[in-house]
Design an enzyme around this catalytic site. Structure first.
Site, PDB file in Angstrom:
ATOM      1  N   ASP A  47       0.704  -1.365  -0.013  1.00  0.00           N
ATOM      2  CA  ASP A  47      -0.236   0.067  -0.038  1.00  0.00           C
ATOM      3  C   ASP A  47       0.897   1.146  -0.025  1.00  0.00           C
ATOM      4  O   ASP A  47       1.392   1.585   0.981  1.00  0.00           O
ATOM      5  CB  ASP A  47      -0.806  -0.062   0.943  1.00  0.00           C
ATOM      6  CG  ASP A  47      -1.735   1.301   1.331  1.00  0.00           C
ATOM      7  OD1 ASP A  47      -2.751   1.211   0.727  1.00  0.00           O
ATOM      8  OD2 ASP A  47      -1.538   2.250   1.866  1.00  0.00           O
ATOM      9  N   TYR A  52       3.162   9.778  -0.564  1.00  0.00           N
ATOM     10  CA  TYR A  52       4.212   9.032   0.149  1.00  0.00           C
ATOM     11  C   TYR A  52       5.724   9.438  -0.356  1.00  0.00           C
ATOM     12  O   TYR A  52       6.645   9.159   0.231  1.00  0.00           O
ATOM     13  CB  TYR A  52       4.085   7.575   0.442  1.00  0.00           C
ATOM     14  CG  TYR A  52       2.862   7.182   1.253  1.00  0.00           C
ATOM     15  CD1 TYR A  52       2.017   8.155   1.725  1.00  0.00           C
ATOM     16  CD2 TYR A  52       2.303   5.963   1.205  1.00  0.00           C
ATOM     17  CE1 TYR A  52       0.630   7.759   2.360  1.00  0.00           C
ATOM     18  CE2 TYR A  52       1.055   5.487   1.768  1.00  0.00           C
ATOM     19  CZ  TYR A  52       0.526   6.617   2.518  1.00  0.00           C
ATOM     20  OH  TYR A  52      -0.782   6.194   3.109  1.00  0.00           O
ATOM     21  N   LYS A  77      -2.677   5.725  -4.506  1.00  0.00           N
ATOM     22  CA  LYS A  77      -3.678   6.887  -4.025  1.00  0.00           C
ATOM     23  C   LYS A  77      -3.506   8.136  -4.682  1.00  0.00           C
ATOM     24  O   LYS A  77      -2.323   8.735  -4.994  1.00  0.00           O
ATOM     25  CB  LYS A  77      -3.998   7.051  -2.708  1.00  0.00           C
ATOM     26  CG  LYS A  77      -3.879   5.941  -1.756  1.00  0.00           C
ATOM     27  CD  LYS A  77      -3.856   6.048  -0.299  1.00  0.00           C
ATOM     28  CE  LYS A  77      -3.523   4.638   0.587  1.00  0.00           C
ATOM     29  NZ  LYS A  77      -2.137   4.711   0.929  1.00  0.00           N
ATOM     30  N   HIS A 110      -7.465   9.441  -1.814  1.00  0.00           N
ATOM     31  CA  HIS A 110      -6.681   9.668  -0.451  1.00  0.00           C
ATOM     32  C   HIS A 110      -7.509  10.164   0.781  1.00  0.00           C
ATOM     33  O   HIS A 110      -7.688   9.645   1.599  1.00  0.00           O
ATOM     34  CB  HIS A 110      -5.216  10.370  -0.652  1.00  0.00           C
ATOM     35  CG  HIS A 110      -4.339   9.679   0.148  1.00  0.00           C
ATOM     36  ND1 HIS A 110      -2.981   9.763  -0.202  1.00  0.00           N
ATOM     37  CD2 HIS A 110      -4.360   9.455   1.578  1.00  0.00           C
ATOM     38  CE1 HIS A 110      -2.379   9.361   0.864  1.00  0.00           C
ATOM     39  NE2 HIS A 110      -3.276   8.906   1.909  1.00  0.00           N
TER      40      HIS A 110
HETATM   41  N1  LIG Z   1      -5.246   6.350   3.560  1.00  0.00           N
HETATM   42  C1  LIG Z   1      -4.755   7.153   4.428  1.00  0.00           C
HETATM   43  O1  LIG Z   1      -5.091   8.193   4.731  1.00  0.00           O
HETATM   44  C2  LIG Z   1      -3.720   6.565   5.308  1.00  0.00           C
HETATM   45  C3  LIG Z   1      -3.140   7.035   6.698  1.00  0.00           C
HETATM   46  C4  LIG Z   1      -2.111   6.484   7.231  1.00  0.00           C
HETATM   47  C5  LIG Z   1      -1.783   5.301   6.974  1.00  0.00           C
HETATM   48  N2  LIG Z   1      -2.059   4.501   5.754  1.00  0.00           N
HETATM   49  C6  LIG Z   1      -1.484   3.426   5.517  1.00  0.00           C
HETATM   50  O2  LIG Z   1      -1.614   2.561   6.503  1.00  0.00           O
HETATM   51  C7  LIG Z   1      -0.251   2.014   6.722  1.00  0.00           C
HETATM   52  C8  LIG Z   1       0.110   1.752   8.252  1.00  0.00           C
HETATM   53  O3  LIG Z   1      -0.100   2.615   9.004  1.00  0.00           O
HETATM   54  P1  LIG Z   1       0.925   3.340   9.697  1.00  0.00           P
HETATM   55  O4  LIG Z   1       1.996   3.514   9.011  1.00  0.00           O
HETATM   56  O5  LIG Z   1       0.238   4.933  10.388  1.00  0.00           O
HETATM   57  O6  LIG Z   1       1.160   2.893  11.294  1.00  0.00           O
HETATM   58  P2  LIG Z   1       1.216   1.187  11.682  1.00  0.00           P
HETATM   59  O7  LIG Z   1       1.159   0.052  10.865  1.00  0.00           O
HETATM   60  O8  LIG Z   1      -0.019   1.288  12.585  1.00  0.00           O
HETATM   61  O9  LIG Z   1       2.257   1.398  12.866  1.00  0.00           O
HETATM   62  C9  LIG Z   1       3.732   1.605  12.352  1.00  0.00           C
HETATM   63  C10 LIG Z   1       4.603   1.852  13.430  1.00  0.00           C
HETATM   64  O10 LIG Z   1       4.861   0.799  14.168  1.00  0.00           O
HETATM   65  C11 LIG Z   1       6.071   0.269  14.123  1.00  0.00           C
HETATM   66  N3  LIG Z   1       5.895  -1.028  14.284  1.00  0.00           N
HETATM   67  C12 LIG Z   1       5.472  -1.939  13.192  1.00  0.00           C
HETATM   68  N4  LIG Z   1       5.511  -3.096  13.407  1.00  0.00           N
HETATM   69  C13 LIG Z   1       6.178  -3.205  14.959  1.00  0.00           C
HETATM   70  C14 LIG Z   1       6.335  -4.506  15.743  1.00  0.00           C
HETATM   71  N5  LIG Z   1       6.221  -5.570  15.199  1.00  0.00           N
HETATM   72  N6  LIG Z   1       7.042  -3.999  16.734  1.00  0.00           N
HETATM   73  C15 LIG Z   1       7.260  -2.957  17.405  1.00  0.00           C
HETATM   74  N7  LIG Z   1       7.123  -1.731  16.226  1.00  0.00           N
HETATM   75  C16 LIG Z   1       6.388  -2.002  15.108  1.00  0.00           C
HETATM   76  C17 LIG Z   1       6.695   0.882  13.011  1.00  0.00           C
HETATM   77  O11 LIG Z   1       7.916   1.269  13.168  1.00  0.00           O
HETATM   78  P3  LIG Z   1       9.232   0.718  12.287  1.00  0.00           P
HETATM   79  O12 LIG Z   1       8.813   1.255  10.883  1.00  0.00           O
HETATM   80  O13 LIG Z   1      10.304   1.535  12.932  1.00  0.00           O
HETATM   81  O14 LIG Z   1       9.318  -0.787  12.547  1.00  0.00           O
HETATM   82  C18 LIG Z   1       6.050   2.324  12.846  1.00  0.00           C
HETATM   83  O15 LIG Z   1       6.498   3.290  13.615  1.00  0.00           O
HETATM   84  C19 LIG Z   1       0.794   3.184   6.071  1.00  0.00           C
HETATM   85  O16 LIG Z   1       1.839   2.847   6.135  1.00  0.00           O
HETATM   86  C20 LIG Z   1      -0.116   3.369   5.039  1.00  0.00           C
HETATM   87  O17 LIG Z   1       0.412   2.671   4.044  1.00  0.00           O
HETATM   88  C21 LIG Z   1      -3.079   5.292   4.930  1.00  0.00           C
END
Ligand SMILES: NC(=O)c1ccc[n+]([C@@H]2O[C@H](COP(=O)([O-])OP(=O)(O)OC[C@H]3O[C@@H](n4cnc5c(N)ncnc54)[C@H](OP(=O)(O)O)[C@@H]3O)[C@@H](O)[C@H]2O)c1
Length: 274
Positions: A47, A52, A77, A110
């Site tokens: 994704d 990004y 997106k 988005h």
């Molecule tokens: N459509 C939208 O508006 C929108 C908005 C936000 C996000 N998204 C999508 O959703 C995806 C995921 O959401 P997100 O990036 O906000 O956050 P998330 O996946 O909820 O959390 C990511 C965070 O957790 C850490 N992490 C991940 N796995 C871990 C583990 N097993 N142990 C410890 N720490 C861990 C990562 O650090 P490290 O990377 O340092 O491991 C990072 O800081 C995004 O990357 C994006 O593709 C979409």
């Protein structure tokens, strides 16, 4: 059950239920490594988003991974600054070129930019009808956004990607999407990392020998929600995918459901900064 399990979109397309998110991952080595590690670990969905700034690296990693293009589900997106009919058509060409792909699996709006999302959708419908995209959908849409869209839309969105984790379980919106046959995809499934120290999730995880991250992702899977955790670390990318050898009891599912506080870590779709 496993990493290649899919959900069926209302047009019949199979979408993996689990994938890698790459928000806040640098283009170049960081995103290339992350995507390659994920594909090596068996992930089959990525994704990304124009906003990004890492579509090029995502495309390079896919090409170099040795995994067949047809086996990988790629989402990107249209950025808020590129919404509108002609703008979206042009933004799509730019994204697909950067990704180095001929066809995209899923293209999403988005954010619901009030003055332009209806026109953006018209462009997405055209791209879909022209066979450029296998599925189209939205992010951050509430019920009233869908109602406005459907006044003029010919095709109903197939996916709604929304912030969703134990502190924001989105129960009413999930129910609406279910009734409409729109698949819900959880973004920030780990609360953008903010829920990893939660004591209740830790305690539940200890019963199964699993981490809080694995508990949250397993909770998504058992609810039928598509989930896309982000990490740039190989071990965490592997850890997050290691959730298909246990099952949360109904009692534990209910306990996680009760953690809801309607708390957002990200922007509110009613008041976002374009
Ligand atoms: N459509 C939208 O508006 C929108 C908005 C936000 C996000 N998204 C999508 O959703 C995806 C995921 O959401 P997100 O990036 O906000 O956050 P998330 O996946 O909820 O959390 C990511 C965070 O957790 C850490 N992490 C991940 N796995 C871990 C583990 N097993 N142990 C410890 N720490 C861990 C990562 O650090 P490290 O990377 O340092 O491991 C990072 O800081 C995004 O990357 C994006 O593709 C979409």
């Amino acid at each position: 059950m496993g990493l290649t399990d899919t959900v069926t979109l209302h047009n019949g397309v199979q979408m993996p239920q689990f994938g890698l998110g790459v928000w806040q991952v640098d283009d170049g080595d960081e995103v290339i490594h992350s995507v390659k590690w994920a594909l090596e670990a068996g992930y089959r969905m990525v994704d990304t988003a124009a906003a990004y700034g890492n579509e090029k690296g995502v495309g390079q990693a896919i090409k170099e991974s040795g995994v067949s293009r047809d086996d990988i589900f790629v989402t990107t997106k249209v950025a808020n600054s590129n919404q509108g009919y002609e703008e979206t058509l042009a933004a799509f060409e730019d994204s697909i070129k950067k990704l180095g792909l001929e066809t995209l699996d899923l293209y999403l709006i988005h954010w619901p930019v009030a003055e332009s999302f209806v026109d953006t959708w018209k462009a997405m419908e055209k791209l879909y009808k022209d066979g450029r995209i296998r599925a189209i959908g939205v992010c951050n849409f509430h019920q009233h956004h869908f109602e406005k869209l459907m006044e003029t839309a010919e095709i109903k969105p197939m996916v709604n990607q929304i912030e969703l984790h134990p502190y924001l379980n989105q129960e009413p919106l999930r129910q609406f999407c279910k009734e409409q046959d729109i698949v819900v995809e959880a973004y920030s499934p780990l609360g953008s990392g903010n829920l990893l120290q939660n004591e209740d999730l830790k305690a539940i995880g200890e019963k199964y020998g699993k981490s809080p991250a694995q508990v949250m992702l397993r909770w998504d899977i058992q609810h039928g929600i598509v989930t896309i955790p982000k990490s740039v670390h190989k071990e965490r990318i592997q850890e997050n995918a290691d959730i298909f050898d246990f099952e949360l009891s109904q009692e534990d599912m209910d306990e996680i459901d009760r953690l809801n506080q309607d708390h957002r870590f990200g922007w509110n779709p009613e008041r976002f900064d374009k």
